[in-house]
Structure formats: structure tokens, C-alpha cells
Scaffold this motif. Structure first.
Motif, PDB file in Angstrom:
ATOM      1  N   ASP A   1     -51.600 109.721  13.178  1.00  0.00           N
ATOM      2  CA  ASP A   1     -51.101 110.980  12.637  1.00  0.00           C
ATOM      3  C   ASP A   1     -51.990 112.125  13.100  1.00  0.00           C
ATOM      4  O   ASP A   1     -53.217 111.975  13.214  1.00  0.00           O
ATOM      5  CB  ASP A   1     -51.085 110.941  11.106  1.00  0.00           C
ATOM      6  CG  ASP A   1     -50.016 110.000  10.569  1.00  0.00           C
ATOM      7  OD1 ASP A   1     -49.227 109.488  11.400  1.00  0.00           O
ATOM      8  OD2 ASP A   1     -49.985 109.769   9.349  1.00  0.00           O
TER       9      ASP A   1
ATOM     10  N   VAL B   1     -55.906 114.119  11.114  1.00  0.00           N
ATOM     11  CA  VAL B   1     -56.436 113.522   9.880  1.00  0.00           C
ATOM     12  C   VAL B   1     -57.949 113.726   9.914  1.00  0.00           C
ATOM     13  O   VAL B   1     -58.674 113.064  10.670  1.00  0.00           O
ATOM     14  CB  VAL B   1     -56.076 112.033   9.784  1.00  0.00           C
ATOM     15  CG1 VAL B   1     -56.706 111.435   8.527  1.00  0.00           C
ATOM     16  CG2 VAL B   1     -54.577 111.841   9.791  1.00  0.00           C
TER      17      VAL B   1
ATOM     18  N   SER C   1     -53.584 107.159   9.358  1.00  0.00           N
ATOM     19  CA  SER C   1     -52.685 107.914   8.493  1.00  0.00           C
ATOM     20  C   SER C   1     -53.480 108.432   7.302  1.00  0.00           C
ATOM     21  O   SER C   1     -54.701 108.251   7.219  1.00  0.00           O
ATOM     22  CB  SER C   1     -51.519 107.030   8.027  1.00  0.00           C
ATOM     23  OG  SER C   1     -52.010 105.911   7.293  1.00  0.00           O
ATOM     24  N   THR C   2     -52.784 109.053   6.376  1.00  0.00           N
ATOM     25  CA  THR C   2     -53.429 109.569   5.158  1.00  0.00           C
ATOM     26  C   THR C   2     -52.461 109.457   4.000  1.00  0.00           C
ATOM     27  O   THR C   2     -51.245 109.540   4.174  1.00  0.00           O
ATOM     28  CB  THR C   2     -53.870 111.039   5.342  1.00  0.00           C
ATOM     29  OG1 THR C   2     -54.454 111.500   4.116  1.00  0.00           O
ATOM     30  CG2 THR C   2     -52.686 111.921   5.690  1.00  0.00           C
ATOM     31  N   ASN C   3     -53.021 109.232   2.819  1.00  0.00           N
ATOM     32  CA  ASN C   3     -52.212 109.212   1.598  1.00  0.00           C
ATOM     33  C   ASN C   3     -52.432 110.456   0.749  1.00  0.00           C
ATOM     34  O   ASN C   3     -52.079 110.484  -0.431  1.00  0.00           O
ATOM     35  CB  ASN C   3     -52.516 107.956   0.778  1.00  0.00           C
ATOM     36  CG  ASN C   3     -53.969 107.884   0.363  1.00  0.00           C
ATOM     37  OD1 ASN C   3     -54.741 108.829   0.578  1.00  0.00           O
ATOM     38  ND2 ASN C   3     -54.372 106.769  -0.229  1.00  0.00           N
ATOM     39  N   GLY C   4     -53.033 111.468   1.338  1.00  0.00           N
ATOM     40  CA  GLY C   4     -53.294 112.713   0.629  1.00  0.00           C
ATOM     41  C   GLY C   4     -54.715 112.838   0.143  1.00  0.00           C
ATOM     42  O   GLY C   4     -55.282 113.933   0.108  1.00  0.00           O
ATOM     43  N   ALA C   5     -55.321 111.708  -0.247  1.00  0.00           N
ATOM     44  CA  ALA C   5     -56.703 111.737  -0.734  1.00  0.00           C
ATOM     45  C   ALA C   5     -57.645 111.008   0.202  1.00  0.00           C
ATOM     46  O   ALA C   5     -58.841 111.328   0.263  1.00  0.00           O
ATOM     47  CB  ALA C   5     -56.791 111.114  -2.127  1.00  0.00           C
ATOM     48  N   ASP C   6     -57.112 109.999   0.953  1.00  0.00           N
ATOM     49  CA  ASP C   6     -57.955 109.184   1.813  1.00  0.00           C
ATOM     50  C   ASP C   6     -57.414 109.192   3.241  1.00  0.00           C
ATOM     51  O   ASP C   6     -56.200 109.289   3.468  1.00  0.00           O
ATOM     52  CB  ASP C   6     -58.010 107.730   1.318  1.00  0.00           C
ATOM     53  CG  ASP C   6     -58.487 107.651  -0.117  1.00  0.00           C
ATOM     54  OD1 ASP C   6     -59.473 108.311  -0.448  1.00  0.00           O
ATOM     55  OD2 ASP C   6     -57.857 106.907  -0.909  1.00  0.00           O
TER      56      ASP C   6
ATOM     57  N   LYS D   1     -60.360 102.695   4.133  1.00  0.00           N
ATOM     58  CA  LYS D   1     -59.972 103.923   3.432  1.00  0.00           C
ATOM     59  C   LYS D   1     -61.240 104.724   3.152  1.00  0.00           C
ATOM     60  O   LYS D   1     -62.177 104.224   2.515  1.00  0.00           O
ATOM     61  CB  LYS D   1     -59.251 103.620   2.120  1.00  0.00           C
ATOM     62  CG  LYS D   1     -57.876 103.015   2.315  1.00  0.00           C
ATOM     63  CD  LYS D   1     -57.182 102.828   0.968  1.00  0.00           C
ATOM     64  CE  LYS D   1     -55.775 102.233   1.146  1.00  0.00           C
ATOM     65  NZ  LYS D   1     -55.072 102.068  -0.152  1.00  0.00           N
TER      66      LYS D   1
END
Length: 468
Positions: free
Chosen positions: A349, A352, A387-392, A463
Motif C-alpha cells: 500500500d 504506509v 498494509s495498515t489497519n489505521g493504527a498499525d 504489526k
């Protein structure tokens, strides 16, 4: 130099001093309350006597007479008590009209100035010392029968003083006795309270390096000593693990160093005995250079890991674009993968970015991708995903290699750990890379997760929080 006081002695002294201070304080307060109460009661008694006598006192031809019912025992008792110490003066002539026998025996008699003074300042109380002891007197002006008289009524202070003296005498032996009993009780109680501590100390003294599997006894009372024992047992468990790791480390590094050293010595001996041309010597030296390189790499990794675990390595906090970093490393390793007939692909992505140390993040990415390439069979595939999950920030590496046995997964981050000999023979590393990876991830407050199926491949998921 005097030997230091034991804890039991200190507790006994502290408790004894505390009890003595408390007893002395309570005794002083109670003595004060008692003396004030007795003094107030004596004053009230003199007031009651004076008021009562005024009700019975009459003057006939200028002489005082007490009129009461001689058949009433209560009146008789009051008159006898109240008139034990009394005087009556004629204020105009300053003459003494009447007094009790005990008052006469005391030797107290007012002069004319005294009578004038007490007439102007009445009612008043005075304490006087007499031949009969200390007396408390009340002076009160009494108009009656056309005249003005000074009534003096008193009471002995000796009963009050004897009560206070008896109280002080009782305290003089009660306080030392109480302190002595408190010292004996505190010595016994301190001994009983410190028995578990002595038991813990004895048990701790019996634990040696060779018996770190032993633990301190826990009584099950869940008190402070039990909590101390449990905390000490936790420390022993960590120490046991550390000593175990140290033993494993010593054995592993001995094995790792012995192999290249044996190779170097064997090649040198063969070269000395058989080499008859410069070409043979050149091949021997080239092989030895590879072993030297391996030793140098292993020693550098050991030094880096030792410095990291001792806290000598500072972790920078700066923006790191892990997407571009992973893609760049993958592009650099693609020729290496192609040479081993391994297909390398990546899906990163854009942008990041996390807060961390770029050099250590690069070491994590490079080590995991390199390991995946090493342990993937020819014709296999290695996939990289960022990728990212918004926090990590999430970094994943999946291969189609030989996999890791389930029983080995919990140990792969230990130094020099190898899942099996076949896996070790296929790798060029010293077994320290994943230890450094785990340390770097921990320092960035991240997590690393491993999923592996033997003969079907392995997947690492890292992560790391985007913000420090």
C-alpha cells in the motif's frame, strides 16, 4: 563495633516505646481530667454548703443561730457536715461572732483589712494552708436582722489531694509494669510474626544455581509474606529461564564456532600436506575466507544482540515509509530469488509510514524476506504484503518453503535455535537473525506472529504502531 540490632529487637523497642508514650500520655490526660473534676466537685460542695447554711442561719440579738428540725436525720447530717469549717463575722464591727471548733483549731482568722477586702470582692474562693491541712473557703456577704455579716464556709482539700496522690502512686508502678508486659508481648509477637520470614530466608538460602527449579513455600494466607514469596518465585522463574538460555547459548555458540574452526584447521592441514601448486592453495584460501566471513558475521550479530539486550542501542523515532522500504528491498533481492528459481512478488500500500528506527525496521524486513527465500524450494513463491489497519503498519511475508514443526514455533526466536538439521544445513546464517528481529519489533512496541505448516510454508505477520 557493636553488632547491629536484629529486626525482632527493633520491633520490640519500637512497640515498647510506643506503648510507654501512649500510656504516659493517657495517664497525663486522665490525671488532668481527674484533678479538674475533683476540684470542680469540691468547689460545688462548698457552694452547696454555703447556700444550705444560709437557709438555716438566723440572728437573735446579733448572735447567729442555726434553726433546723432535730428529728430530721438529713438536716442533722447536713448541719454537722456544713458547719465543720465555718466562721461568721460582723462586717461593721469586724468582730468574729461564731466559728466551728475545727476552724478554730486551724488558726485561721480574718483581720479587719481581710474582712473589708472579701466584702468588696465576694463571693470569692481562696485556698489556704492551715494546721488542719489545706482548706478551700468561700466568702459570702449575708444581710440579716438589720446587720451585714460575712459568712465563711470551707471544706478540707485533703481527700482530693490524697486521691490524686494515690492515683500518681498507682501510675508509678502501672506504667512500668505495662511497658514491661508490652515488651514481653511484643518480643513474643515479633518472634511469631518473623517465623515465616525466617522460613523464607532458610528456603532461599538453600536455592543454588544447580537447583533453580526450587521455589519458596507459599502458606496460602495471601498476606504480604505470601505476595513476597510469589514475587520471589517469579524472579526465580525468570532467573531459571535466563540461566537456561545462558547454558543453551554457551552450548550453541560452542557448536557454531567449533564447526568453522574445524573446517579451517582441516583445510590448512590438507593444504600443508598435499598442496603442490598455487591454484590448490588459492582454492583453500578462498574456502577459508568464506568460513572467516561466516565467523565475522556471527560475531557481529552476537555483538549487536548483546548491545541491544543490554540497552546500549538507542532506538530512533523518525518517520519510516515501510511501503517504499519493503518494495526497494524486494527489488534488490529479486535477482537472488531468481537465481534459486523462487518467484518473488509484492503488494505494498502506498505511503504506509510509521515512527521508528529506519535501520532496525530495514533489518526486520530484510531478514524475514531473506529467510523466506532461503527456505523456499525451487519453483516456489514468496509473497510480500504491506498494509495498515489505521493504527498499525502490517508487514507480511509468506513462503512456500519447508515450514516449521509446531513444537519448534515457540522457540524460533531463541538464539542459535534450529528447527531441524536439514533446515540448518540449507541456511547460511548462525541462528541469530530472528532473535534480532524479535528484539527490534519489541522495541517498536509491535508484535510478530508466525503461522507455519510443515512442507507447506510459513507466514510471518509483523504489526508495528504507526505512532511512537
Amino acid at each position: 563495633m557493636r553488632p547491629p540490632l536484629t529486626l525482632r529487637t527493633k520491633l520490640t523497642l519500637f512497640y515498647s516505646i510506643t506503648v510507654s508514650v501512649l500510656l504516659t500520655g493517657f495517664a497525663f490526660v486522665y490525671f488532668r481530667v481527674l484533678s479538674v473534676g475533683l476540684d470542680r466537685d469540691l468547689t460545688q460542695e462548698v457552694i452547696d454548703r454555703t447556700s444550705g447554711l444560709r437557709g438555716y442561719l438566723r440572728f437573735e440579738e446579733g448572735q447567729p443561730v442555726f434553726e433546723y428540725d432535730p428529728n430530721d436525720p438529713d438536716e442533722i447530717s447536713f448541719i454537722n457536715t456544713a458547719t465543720r469549717y465555718y466562721q461568721i463575722y460582723d462586717i461593721r464591727s469586724t468582730t468574729l461572732l461564731a466559728e466551728s471548733d475545727e476552724f478554730r483549731a486551724s488558726g485561721i482568722q480574718y483581720s479587719a483589712p481581710d474582712i473589708e477586702h472579701y466584702t468588696q470582692n465576694q463571693p470569692s474562693f481562696i485556698d489556704v494552708q492551715s494546721d488542719q491541712g489545706k482548706l478551700r473557703l468561700r466568702n459570702e456577704v449575708m444581710p440579716a436582722g438589720g446587720g451585714i455579716y460575712l459568712l465563711v464556709v470551707g471544706a478540707s482539700m485533703q481527700p482530693m489531694e490524697e486521691a490524686l496522690r494515690s492515683f500518681l502512686e498507682a501510675l508509678a508502678w502501672l506504667i512500668p509494669s505495662g511497658v514491661l508486659l508490652a515488651a514481653i508481648a511484643s518480643w513474643f509477637m515479633a518472634g511469631k510474626a518473623l517465623e515465616p520470614v525466617a522460613a523464607l530466608g532458610k528456603a532461599a538460602g538453600e536455592i543454588a544455581v544447580s537447583s533453580l527449579d526450587r521455589r519458596l513455600p507459599v502458606r496460602g494466607t495471601n498476606d504480604e509474606l505470601d505476595k513476597l514469596a510469589m514475587q520471589f518465585n517469579d524472579t526465580l522463574a525468570r532467573l531459571q529461564n535466563a540461566v537456561g538460555e545462558m547454558k543453551q547459548f554457551t552450548a550453541s555458540i560452542s557448536h557454531e564456532l567449533r564447526t568453522p574452526l574445524a573446517v579451517l584447521r582441516g583445510e590448512a592441514e590438507i593444504a600443508l600436506m598435499q598442496a603442490d601448486s598455487s591454484e590448490q592453495l588459492r582454492r583453500v584460501l578462498a574456502s577459508q575466507l568464506e568460513e572467516f566471513e561466516r565467523l565475522t558475521r556471527m560475531i557481529n550479530q552476537l555483538l549487536t544482540l548483546a548491545r541491544a539486550e543490554s540497552g546500549d542501542v538507542a532506538i530512533a523515532r523518525e518517520p519510516v515509509n515501510i511501503s517504499s522500504m519493503a518494495q526497494s528491498i524486494a527489488e534488490q533481492l529479486e535477482p537472488v530469488a531468481a537465481s534459486k528459481d523462487v518467484r518473488l512478488s509484492w503488494n505494498c500500500d502506498g505511503n504506509v509510514t510509521l515512527q521508528g528506527d529506519a535501520s532496525w525496521i530495514e533489518r526486520v524486513v530484510l531478514n524475514l524476506i531473506d529467510n523466506a527465500i532461503k527456505f523456499t524450494r525451487p519453483g516456489g513463491h514468496v509473497g510480500i504484503n504491506v498494509s495498515t489497519n489505521g493504527a498499525d503498519a502490517i508487514f507480511e511475508v509468506a513462503d512456500e518453503g519447508i515450514g516449521i514443526p509446531p513444537e519448534a514455533v515457540p522457540h524460533i526466536f531463541e538464539r542459535f535455535y534450529r528447527a531441524d538439521p536439514s533446515r540448518a544445513n540449507r541456511a547460511d546464517g548462525a541462528g541469530l537473525g530472528l532473535s534480532l528481529v524479535k528484539w527490534a519489533v519489541d522495541q517498536h512496541h509491535g508484535t510478530i506472529h508466525v503461522e507455519s505448516v510443515p512442507e507447506n510454508g510459513t507466514r510471518f505477520v509483523v504489526k508495528i504502531p504507526l505512532s511512537a
